[in-house]
Motif scaffolding. Structure first.
Motif, mmCIF file in Angstrom:
data_model
loop_
_atom_site.group_PDB
_atom_site.id
_atom_site.type_symbol
_atom_site.label_atom_id
_atom_site.label_comp_id
_atom_site.label_asym_id
_atom_site.label_seq_id
_atom_site.Cartn_x
_atom_site.Cartn_y
_atom_site.Cartn_z
ATOM 1 N N ILE A 71 0.866 -1.171 0.000
ATOM 2 C CA ILE A 71 0.000 0.000 0.000
ATOM 3 C C ILE A 71 0.905 1.223 0.000
ATOM 4 C CG2 ILE A 71 -1.755 1.282 1.262
ATOM 5 C CD1 ILE A 71 -2.715 -1.428 2.390
ATOM 6 N N PRO A 92 2.148 5.376 -1.109
ATOM 7 C CA PRO A 92 1.719 6.738 -0.773
ATOM 8 C C PRO A 92 0.703 7.326 -1.750
ATOM 9 C CG PRO A 92 3.953 6.744 -1.629
ATOM 10 C CD PRO A 92 3.554 5.310 -1.472
ATOM 11 N N GLU A 151 -1.934 5.575 -2.847
ATOM 12 C CA GLU A 151 -3.221 4.892 -2.660
ATOM 13 C C GLU A 151 -4.207 5.837 -1.969
ATOM 14 O OE1 GLU A 151 -3.621 2.092 -4.051
ATOM 15 O OE2 GLU A 151 -1.646 1.183 -4.142
ATOM 16 N N HIS A 201 -6.977 3.390 2.576
ATOM 17 C CA HIS A 201 -6.047 2.262 2.451
ATOM 18 C C HIS A 201 -4.737 2.582 3.157
ATOM 19 C CE1 HIS A 201 -8.400 1.837 -1.546
ATOM 20 N NE2 HIS A 201 -9.081 1.307 -0.536
ATOM 21 N N ARG A 202 -4.265 3.820 3.001
ATOM 22 C CA ARG A 202 -3.038 4.235 3.706
ATOM 23 C C ARG A 202 -3.262 4.246 5.214
ATOM 24 N NH1 ARG A 202 -3.322 8.660 0.151
ATOM 25 N NH2 ARG A 202 -3.258 10.043 1.948
ATOM 26 N N GLU A 203 -4.469 4.642 5.640
ATOM 27 C CA GLU A 203 -4.767 4.642 7.072
ATOM 28 C C GLU A 203 -4.751 3.227 7.640
ATOM 29 O OE1 GLU A 203 -8.517 6.693 7.168
ATOM 30 O OE2 GLU A 203 -7.547 8.599 7.663
ATOM 31 N N ALA A 252 -2.919 0.762 6.611
ATOM 32 C CA ALA A 252 -1.512 0.391 6.743
ATOM 33 C C ALA A 252 -0.880 1.111 7.936
ATOM 34 C CB ALA A 252 -0.756 0.725 5.455
ATOM 35 N N GLY A 253 -1.215 2.371 8.118
ATOM 36 C CA GLY A 253 -0.669 3.125 9.247
ATOM 37 C C GLY A 253 -1.115 2.562 10.584
#
Length: 110
Positions: free
Chosen positions: A63, A65, A67, A71-73, A75-76
């Motif tokens: 995932i 930067p 996306e 989706h980034r959240e 992963a975070g």
């Protein structure tokens, strides 16, 4: 059902803590749909729930930067949960006591 509907269903199951069911729904997607960003984000959520850090790291690394924000959240949140789990286990690189730099593992109250 469409791939988007199945992915939404899997996400709902993951939010409910039904991780095995969520993973199974994603496995029913076609291979191209299984690797779409939304499906990868749900797999990351499931790995977090299962505390399968190695597998989740593999999925989260896919995932990027560019996306969409949700989706980034995902992963975070996975990386944060992983870091907290490592901290709680004293499993951080650094000294024998699990400290890194100044004040690592503040979540443990040290």
């Amino acid at each position: 059902m469409t791939a988007a509907q199945l992915t939404d269903e899997a996400e709902g199951l993951a939010f409910l803590g039904l991780y095995d069911d969520a993973w199974g729904v994603l496995d029913n997607l076609t291979l191209p749909d299984q690797v779409k960003p939304a499906a990868r984000a749900v797999r990351v959520m499931v790995c977090q729930g299962w505390e399968r850090w190695e597998l989740g790291t593999e999925w989260a690394s896919q995932i990027g930067p560019t996306e969409e924000l949700p989706h980034r959240e995902a992963a975070g949140r996975f990386h944060l949960a992983h870091a907290l789990a490592q901290c709680a286990a004293g499993d951080l690189m650094g000294g024998a006591d699990g400290r890194v730099g100044n004040g690592a593992c503040l979540a443990r109250g040290e």
